[in-house]
Design a protein around this motif. Structure first.
Motif, PDB file in Angstrom:
ATOM      1  N   CYS A  57      -0.555  -0.553 -14.611  1.00  0.00           N
ATOM      2  CA  CYS A  57      -2.341  -0.370 -14.130  1.00  0.00           C
ATOM      3  C   CYS A  57      -2.556   1.052 -13.669  1.00  0.00           C
ATOM      4  O   CYS A  57      -1.070   1.693 -12.458  1.00  0.00           O
ATOM      5  CB  CYS A  57      -3.065  -1.453 -13.496  1.00  0.00           C
ATOM      6  N   GLU A  59      -3.473   2.065 -10.611  1.00  0.00           N
ATOM      7  CA  GLU A  59      -3.909   2.035  -9.759  1.00  0.00           C
ATOM      8  C   GLU A  59      -2.826   1.185  -8.709  1.00  0.00           C
ATOM      9  O   GLU A  59      -2.065   2.304  -8.002  1.00  0.00           O
ATOM     10  CB  GLU A  59      -4.811   0.524  -9.491  1.00  0.00           C
ATOM     11  N   CYS A  60      -2.398   0.398  -9.255  1.00  0.00           N
ATOM     12  CA  CYS A  60      -0.972  -0.030  -8.600  1.00  0.00           C
ATOM     13  C   CYS A  60       0.219   0.210  -9.680  1.00  0.00           C
ATOM     14  O   CYS A  60       1.500  -0.300  -8.396  1.00  0.00           O
ATOM     15  CB  CYS A  60      -0.853  -1.326  -8.561  1.00  0.00           C
ATOM     16  N   CYS A  96      -4.995  -6.059 -14.677  1.00  0.00           N
ATOM     17  CA  CYS A  96      -4.426  -5.991 -13.571  1.00  0.00           C
ATOM     18  C   CYS A  96      -4.767  -7.511 -12.776  1.00  0.00           C
ATOM     19  O   CYS A  96      -5.734  -7.674 -12.480  1.00  0.00           O
ATOM     20  CB  CYS A  96      -4.242  -5.167 -12.992  1.00  0.00           C
ATOM     21  N   CYS A  99      -5.438  -5.769 -10.095  1.00  0.00           N
ATOM     22  CA  CYS A  99      -6.719  -4.692  -9.596  1.00  0.00           C
ATOM     23  C   CYS A  99      -7.935  -4.356 -10.310  1.00  0.00           C
ATOM     24  O   CYS A  99      -9.076  -4.538 -10.416  1.00  0.00           O
ATOM     25  CB  CYS A  99      -6.238  -3.132  -9.462  1.00  0.00           C
TER      26      CYS A  99
HETATM   27 ZN   LIG Z   1      -3.195  -3.289 -10.491  1.00  0.00          ZN
END
Ligand SMILES: [Zn+2]
Length: 374
Positions: A57, A59-60, A96, A99
């Motif tokens: 992912c 983002e994370c 994800c 997210c």
């Molecule tokens: Zn994520």
């Protein structure tokens, strides 16, 4: 095509794709599917796809399962010879659990950029060397906005990595914006070609602001500062990094010399044209080049102009001769070269050349650092 040459063709194409994968710095999770050379439009298109391994992912950074492919995107990369080069890819999107659906990050570019990181690093180099953002935009074939966005992303990268590495050599430059008299000052880390900060104006206060973006500990590690002979910058730098060696490098000095040659050419051209002599018309660029970089036609044009005993030719010879200064490695030899060059320049009866010579003489103790010149 005979079978043998078909085989050979594929071997070559595979090698080419592999070559580009390495050039782009991609690990094996990405593959170059195709390198397409379009002679008509002078374009190289590199098609890249994800190798199908694990996705994470954006983002994370947690590992997640594949969802689909995003529509094809295009990034401008460094030119291959004179050919515009672009990367095209359909980047996988993953799902994800935290997210939601996210497009994975690509190693060659930042999230919203239409340029690869390598292209952006190059653009920043051009920007540092060009006199204005406008000029850099023309050289790069980009819009003013695109160059500005690259500069801003450069600053962000500089900020995010600033604490991680020791900065030892910085450059401070002023850039004019467009045709007006609006200036910005920027500080670059010469070790990694990243922009550390950009501030409005080119005053002492502006330069102070640049220095203040570094912590005191960081300022203490600065060994060298490359910058123009601009009083405001000199003053601020002396106050903030008194122990750093200030270098007026080749680029800045040759900028002043080139400007002086051009002033001589402009006034001489005016006089000549009044007498119906247009030998100097359209020769501006000719006098700005380094002799060694001229092609044969331009070189013989230049030699012809030199033989005709023009003031511009004399100014040019004085400018070109200064290049030798950079060949001296020892203070003493550089100093005696400078003395004889200076005497020649002062006797030249060419006011703009005399002005630059005097300015260089004032700054000689700091300009005379050929060893630290790149
Ligand atoms: Zn994520």
């Amino acid at each position: 095509m005979a079978k043998k040459s078909v085989e050979l063709y594929f071997v070559v194409m595979d090698a080419l794709a592999e070559h580009y994968r390495i050039l782009l710095g991609l690990d094996t999770s990405w593959k170059v599917d195709e390198v397409d050379l379009d002679l008509e439009s002078e374009r190289v298109v590199i098609r890249v796809s994800h190798g199908g391994g694990a996705l994470s992912c954006s983002e994370c950074h947690k590992e997640c399962s594949g969802y689909d492919l995003s529509p094809e995107r295009v990034w401008r990369h460094l030119d291959t010879m004179q050919f515009t080069t672009e990367i095209r890819a359909q980047v996988p999107r993953c799902k994800c659990v935290t997210c939601g659906v996210k497009t994975v990050s690509v190693p060659w570019a930042e999230k919203h950029s239409r340029f690869t990181l390598m292209f952006e690093a190059f653009a920043i180099k051009v920007l540092s060397a060009a006199s204005s953002v406008q000029r850099a935009a023309v050289l790069l074939g980009l819009s003013w906005d695109a160059v500005h966005a690259i500069m801003e992303r450069g600053v962000e990268r500089g900020l995010s990595r600033r604490d991680l590495e020791g900065i030892t050599h910085v450059g401070i430059d002023e850039k004019s914006f467009g045709r007006g008299h609006d200036y910005v000052s920027l500080m670059t880390d010469l070790g990694s070609n990243r922009v550390l900060d950009v501030v409005p104006d080119r005053t002492t206060e502006a330069c102070d602001k640049l220095w203040e973006t570094l912590t005191e500990t960081q300022r203490n590690t600065i060994q060298g500062v490359s910058m123009d002979m601009w009083k405001a910058f000199m003053k601020s730098t002396a106050a903030y990094v008194p122990n750093a060696l200030v270098v007026h490098d080749k680029f800045h000095i040759s900028k002043h010399l080139n400007e002086a040659v051009d002033k001589v050419r402009r006034s001489e051209n005016k006089q000549l044209r009044a007498d119906g002599d247009d030998r100097l018309v359209g020769t501006k660029q000719l006098w700005l080049f380094n002799e060694l970089n001229l092609d044969e036609t331009r070189h013989s044009e230049l030699m012809a102009a030199m033989r005709s005993d023009l003031k511009t030719g004399r100014a040019w010879a004085i400018k070109e001769n200064f290049r030798n200064f950079w060949n001296y490695c020892y203070g003493g030899a550089a100093k005696s070269f400078f003395e004889s060059w200076y005497a020649w320049a002062i006797r030249s009866r060419l006011q703009p050349i005399k002005n630059v010579a005097r300015m260089l003489k004032t700054h000689l103790p700091v300009a005379c650092s050929p060893k630290t010149d790149p």
